[in-house]
Design a protein around this motif. Structure first.
Motif, PDB file in Angstrom:
ATOM      1  N   GLY A 242       0.429  -1.161   0.026  1.00 55.04           N
ATOM      2  CA  GLY A 242       0.270   0.249   0.492  1.00 55.04           C
ATOM      3  C   GLY A 242       0.607   1.381  -0.017  1.00 55.04           C
ATOM      4  N   ILE A 243       1.778   0.598   0.856  1.00 52.02           N
ATOM      5  CA  ILE A 243       3.018   2.594   0.688  1.00 52.02           C
ATOM      6  C   ILE A 243       3.381   2.618  -0.754  1.00 52.02           C
ATOM      7  N   ILE A 244       4.021   1.977  -1.270  1.00 55.67           N
ATOM      8  CA  ILE A 244       4.680   1.649  -2.968  1.00 55.67           C
ATOM      9  C   ILE A 244       3.798   2.274  -3.303  1.00 55.67           C
ATOM     10  N   LEU A 245       2.574   1.857  -3.776  1.00 55.55           N
ATOM     11  CA  LEU A 245       0.798   2.048  -4.384  1.00 55.55           C
ATOM     12  C   LEU A 245       0.978   3.219  -4.691  1.00 55.55           C
ATOM     13  N   SER A 246       0.318   3.887  -2.935  1.00 54.44           N
ATOM     14  CA  SER A 246       0.299   5.180  -2.422  1.00 54.44           C
ATOM     15  C   SER A 246       1.904   6.279  -3.117  1.00 54.44           C
TER      16      SER A 246
ATOM     17  N   SER B 282      -4.629  -2.149   2.177  1.00 51.96           N
ATOM     18  CA  SER B 282      -5.360  -1.891   2.903  1.00 51.96           C
ATOM     19  C   SER B 282      -4.074  -0.684   4.014  1.00 51.96           C
ATOM     20  N   LYS B 283      -2.950  -2.213   4.767  1.00 56.26           N
ATOM     21  CA  LYS B 283      -2.330  -1.402   5.453  1.00 56.26           C
ATOM     22  C   LYS B 283      -1.256  -0.214   5.420  1.00 56.26           C
ATOM     23  N   GLY B 284      -0.620  -0.453   4.823  1.00 55.50           N
ATOM     24  CA  GLY B 284      -0.116   0.500   3.862  1.00 55.50           C
ATOM     25  C   GLY B 284      -0.727   1.360   3.571  1.00 55.50           C
ATOM     26  N   THR B 285      -2.036   1.870   2.896  1.00 54.59           N
ATOM     27  CA  THR B 285      -2.685   2.773   3.128  1.00 54.59           C
ATOM     28  C   THR B 285      -3.090   3.545   3.524  1.00 54.59           C
ATOM     29  N   GLY B 286      -3.680   2.998   5.244  1.00 54.65           N
ATOM     30  CA  GLY B 286      -3.977   3.105   5.611  1.00 54.65           C
ATOM     31  C   GLY B 286      -2.771   4.222   6.639  1.00 54.65           C
ATOM     32  N   PHE B 287      -1.961   3.367   6.742  1.00 57.77           N
ATOM     33  CA  PHE B 287      -0.615   4.171   7.098  1.00 57.77           C
ATOM     34  C   PHE B 287      -0.097   5.507   6.708  1.00 57.77           C
TER      35      PHE B 287
END
Length: 331
Positions: A13-17, A58-63
């Motif tokens: 999620g972080i990489i995608l964001s 979801s975890k990464g985008t939530g962060f």
């Protein structure tokens, strides 16, 4: 301590964001009239609802939505001074105060007319009047709201905030074309979450973003008084002030924002440090806005039903009308 396996859950999620942020920055150079913030939000909404709706993200985008945005708010403190806050004077405080009271009053009245429970109307009122999900999370234990009610209202408030985030920049430019103060005040005084205020402000530029965030910070600081009020005038005899989770009332990033603003006001900070903080904060903010878009489930709006949608639109419309009335009155 997070284990390696748990950390891995955040990476996709972080990489995608971050990728959406980088692409948005590049596209904004080709079509600067739109801006990277708008591109990031809209790209996130489209991609999240069509391709990237798996739980793996979801975890990464939530962060990104929460932590990175909060850090970017703190870094905005390098752009303000105590002197700039004072220029808003008592007018700014009264504008926010009357808007909070008006929003709470209309939200609770409309909720009762539509047949919603008092707990739902209180959460709707506080969430829209102050700071979205964070305010709802603070008030829910005070009024003994169950998770079902809380989830529905959070969904509605976030959807309403997204609509205002995309629509308010157009409205304030049309109505207050040559007045950045009024534009920023209305955005900071009406839109629900910090991220949505950041998104709307960024669409109109750094100056309006800074003004909007200052008004939003003032608004958040009233949360303590609102929570105390509902701890005494809640929805049941069992509610009391001991349930207040004080560390949730004034978020850490608000304190950080104000502290850096104070340091920036009275101690010399090099222009290079301020520029680097601004640039880094912008990258974090655009990444967070991409994550907000990715996490927005459009289908949830339709699942909630016509009555709930009507409630949200009614509250949103009243916020817009009240903000335009009060901005004329105080400025």
């Amino acid at each position: 301590m997070l284990s390696l396996n748990k950390i891995r859950n955040y990476i996709p999620g972080i990489i995608l964001s971050v990728l959406i942020m980088l692409i948005s920055q590049l596209l904004s150079r080709i079509i600067p009239v739109i801006g990277s913030a708008t591109i990031a939000i809209l790209s996130g909404i489209i991609l999240g609802n069509i391709f990237f709706h798996s739980n793996i993200w979801s975890k990464g985008t939530g962060f990104c939505e929460k932590t990175l945005l909060e850090i970017s708010v703190v870094l905005l403190g390098f752009s303000i001074t105590i002197q700039s806050i004072i220029t808003f004077g008592l007018s700014g405080i009264f504008f926010i105060l009357t808007l909070i009271i008006g929003t709470i009053t209309v939200s609770m009245w409309l909720g009762r007319k539509l047949g919603f429970s008092k707990k739902s109307t209180v959460m709707m009122a506080v969430g829209n009047a102050i700071c979205g999900s964070s305010a709802i999370a603070s008030i829910a234990p005070i009024i003994d709201a169950d998770n079902g009610e809380k989830g529905r209202i959070i969904t509605l408030v976030n959807l309403l905030g997204t609509i205002l985030m995309l629509g308010m920049p157009v409205l304030v430019v049309l109505l207050f074309k040559n007045n950045p103060l009024k534009q920023g005040a209305v955005i900071g005084g009406t839109i629900q979450s910090v991220g949505q205020v950041a998104g709307a402000g960024s669409i109109l530029g750094v100056k309006i973003l800074n003004i909007a965030m200052l008004f939003k910070i003032i608004r958040i600081m009233f949360l303590a008084f609102v929570v105390i009020f509902f701890s005494y005038f809640g929805t049941s005899n069992s509610t009391n002030e001991k349930k207040i989770v004080w560390q949730k009332i004034i978020p850490w990033y608000v304190i950080g924002f104000l502290l850096i603003g104070i340091i920036n006001s009275y101690f010399p900070i090099s222009k290079q440090i301020i520029l680097n903080a601004h640039n880094f904060g912008t990258y974090l903010e655009i990444t967070a806005l991409a994550a907000i878009g990715l996490r927005l489930d459009i289908s949830a709006f339709f699942k909630e039903g016509k009555k709930l949608a009507l409630y949200g639109l009614g509250v949103g419309f009243s916020q817009i009308v009240l903000s335009f009335i009060f901005i004329k009155l105080f400025y």
